[in-house]
Design an enzyme around this catalytic site. Structure first.
Site, PDB file in Angstrom:
ATOM      1  N   GLU A 309       0.837  -1.200   0.000  1.00 12.40           N
ATOM      2  CA  GLU A 309       0.000   0.000   0.000  1.00 12.40           C
ATOM      3  C   GLU A 309       0.868   1.244   0.000  1.00 12.40           C
ATOM      4  O   GLU A 309       0.557   2.241  -0.666  1.00 12.40           O
ATOM      5  CB  GLU A 309      -0.927  -0.013   1.229  1.00 12.40           C
ATOM      6  CG  GLU A 309      -1.982   1.081   1.243  1.00 12.40           C
ATOM      7  CD  GLU A 309      -1.558   2.342   1.978  1.00 12.40           C
ATOM      8  OE1 GLU A 309      -2.375   3.277   2.057  1.00 12.40           O
ATOM      9  OE2 GLU A 309      -0.419   2.412   2.473  1.00 12.40           O
ATOM     10  N   GLU A 310       1.962   1.185   0.746  1.00 14.66           N
ATOM     11  CA  GLU A 310       2.830   2.348   0.884  1.00 14.66           C
ATOM     12  C   GLU A 310       3.640   2.634  -0.385  1.00 14.66           C
ATOM     13  O   GLU A 310       4.362   3.615  -0.449  1.00 14.66           O
ATOM     14  CB  GLU A 310       3.774   2.160   2.070  1.00 14.66           C
ATOM     15  CG  GLU A 310       3.078   2.020   3.420  1.00 14.66           C
ATOM     16  CD  GLU A 310       2.400   3.289   3.892  1.00 14.66           C
ATOM     17  OE1 GLU A 310       2.395   4.289   3.151  1.00 14.66           O
ATOM     18  OE2 GLU A 310       1.866   3.281   5.013  1.00 14.66           O
TER      19      GLU A 310
END
Length: 513
Positions: A309-310
């Site tokens: 996600e990051e």
């Protein structure tokens, strides 16, 4: 939480308060639960902060024994993912590990000096790197419009210059692409609200020139120094890697009307990510364990623990895009939980109906009803919830892009708490909701467990409501057996209410709210 992010190899400046900051929201008297199915009430009682905290301790240890991080593709993430997968498999869930490729990135240097004065800057994810020592060029201030710097024509002749651009109107990627097309050698984007500006250019292929973000105040000050000499150094390490999502589903319930909940499991490389997003992942894990793999539900429940996600919401995008249209139709809704225990907590629900009239507009049909479920439940506990825009910063993005109704809760990231919010919720005005956002100090000392407990109850409540029926969201009514059971429970509740006067509104799950 993605998009606004901080990634460093070098140790960030420590905030001494982070280790001890644990500001609870202002206590409020419990006012009872709204009407809801029995499953929702049972889950609220079962899902407690102690169980969630135990999972957070595990995540902290995985980070501490693996270079201080749980970033996607690292051993810290793998240990976290296997911890979740094995617990859910042991509980009887159908568990899948979904592998995917992505580009790993770590910031090596981020420095900005204007006329010899240092200005804090954050490298945007997937930025092009400058040479060691940076590049020095004149500062070109881009005139502010409704869509500042979104087209090459906005820049004039900026050949060999570093462009200063206000946020807004289009993506960071589009701004730096337009600046590059106009001849700029670098780009600095300044925020259009208080707080630091972390961002992503989307992918390595979208990056054209070195690009960083600075605060609104710094940007407005620099806008008065057009033509000044600027030295910008932004360098990042990038490498092709793989990681994987963990997907778990109940064995019971309709498979053509699935209620899905998700949270990203990975941290940034700079730290252990206990609030961001250990809190969301640990809460979903504990809720799944308390629900069990064979609950008496009308709709199947699916949990997604996303990776990378990051690095641009990669895992959740990969998942949704891997589904055919009919498989997407099988998803009744998606609930997202990203940072739900911030130490200077706010209380936010995604603005499904666009009642705040800010930013991206409403979510797909059904999102407004999801928002109301969260607002009503937390409101019944004396917690006034504010809306937060679907900015695209978290894993709901690909779901709503495909028309799947979505909602969720969060407690805030690098934004600053206002005086009105501090008066309403407690905490400190003028301080970030999470002062350790995307830093090494996002550890076990960086959690408000009162806020975490309240939001965990909201998660449990919404799951119980929608596992029983999604009729308010998509018109799919519960089966006859479930409906009859709910009716009998309602009749028993009405009978008990008529036999005895209420003795108070205290929620038995909490001795204090």
């Amino acid at each position: 939480m993605s998009h606004n992010r901080r990634r460093r190899l070098v140790a960030p400046v420590a905030l001494a308060a982070c280790a001890t900051l644990a500001l609870g929201a202002t206590p409020a008297a419990a006012t009872g639960q709204p009407d809801g199915p029995a499953l929702a009430k049972q889950l609220v009682k079962k899902v407690g902060v102690d169980g969630i905290n135990r999972h957070l301790v595990a995540f902290q240890r995985f980070a501490d024994t693996n270079n201080g991080t749980r970033a996607a593709s690292t051993e810290g993430h793998k240990k976290s993912a296997e911890y979740i997968a094995t617990k859910l498999a042991a509980a009887g869930y159908d568990v899948t590990r979904q592998e995917f490729p992505f580009t790993y990135s770590e910031t090596l240097a981020e420095k900005l000096a204007v006329a010899g004065q240092a200005v804090p800057v954050i490298a945007m994810e997937y930025t092009k790197s400058t040479p060691v020592g940076g590049v020095t060029a004149p500062l070109a201030v881009v005139p502010v419009t409704a869509a500042t710097g979104c087209a090459a024509a906005d820049y004039g002749d900026v050949t060999g210059k570093i462009a200063l651009i206000k946020r807004g109107g289009c993506s960071f990627a589009q701004k730096q692409q337009a600046a590059a097309a106009a001849g700029a050698t670098g780009a600095i984007v300044y925020n259009n609200e208080d707080g630091a500006l972390n961002g992503t250019l989307g992918s390595p292929a979208d990056a054209k020139i070195p690009t960083g973000g600075i605060t609104q105040a710094a940007g407005e000050a620099l806008a008065k120094q057009g033509g000044a000499s600027v030295t910008l150094e932004l360098r990042a390490f990038q490498e092709a890697r793989t990681s994987y999502n963990v997907i778990a589903e109940t064995k019971t319930g309709r498979k053509d009307n699935v209620v899905m909940l998700g949270a990203h499991l990975d941290s940034v490389p700079a730290g252990p990510g206990i609030n961001d997003n250990g809190t969301g992942s640990a809460t979903l894990l504990e809720t799944a364990l308390q629900l069990g793999s064979k609950p008496k539900v009308n709709n199947a429940v699916r949990f997604g623990f996303w990776s990378a996600e990051e690095f641009g919401l990669v895992g959740s995008k990969y998942y949704v895009r891997s589904l055919g249209f009919e498989q997407q139709l099988d998803l009744a809704l998606y609930l997202n939980f990203d940072m739900i225990g911030s130490p200077n907590a706010g209380y936010f629900a995604y603005d499904g109906d666009n009642s705040d009239n800010v930013g991206a507009g409403p979510g797909p049909y059904g999102s407004a009803q999801i928002e109301k479920t969260f607002v009503d439940y937390l409101g019944s506990k004396g917690v006034q919830v504010e809306g937060t825009d679907f900015t695209g910063r978290s894993d709901y993005g690909e779901f709503i892009a495909n028309g799947i109704p979505a909602g969720g809760l969060d407690t805030g990231a690098e934004g600053l708490k206002t005086a009105a919010q501090a008066a309403k919720w407690g905490g400190k005005a003028g301080v970030a909701y999470d002062p350790c956002y995307h830093q090494a100090c996002d550890n076990l000392g960086n959690i408000d467990r009162v806020a975490l407990d309240r939001n965990a109850d909201g998660v449990a409540w919404a799951l119980g409501v929608y596992a029983t029926s999604t009729e308010t969201v998509n018109g799919v009514a519960p089966g006859k057996a479930v409906k009859a059971k709910a009716q009998r429970a309602a009749e028993r509740g009405a009978q008990r209410h008529s036999l005895a006067a209420p003795s108070g509104n205290m929620d038995p799950h909490h001795t204090a709210a």
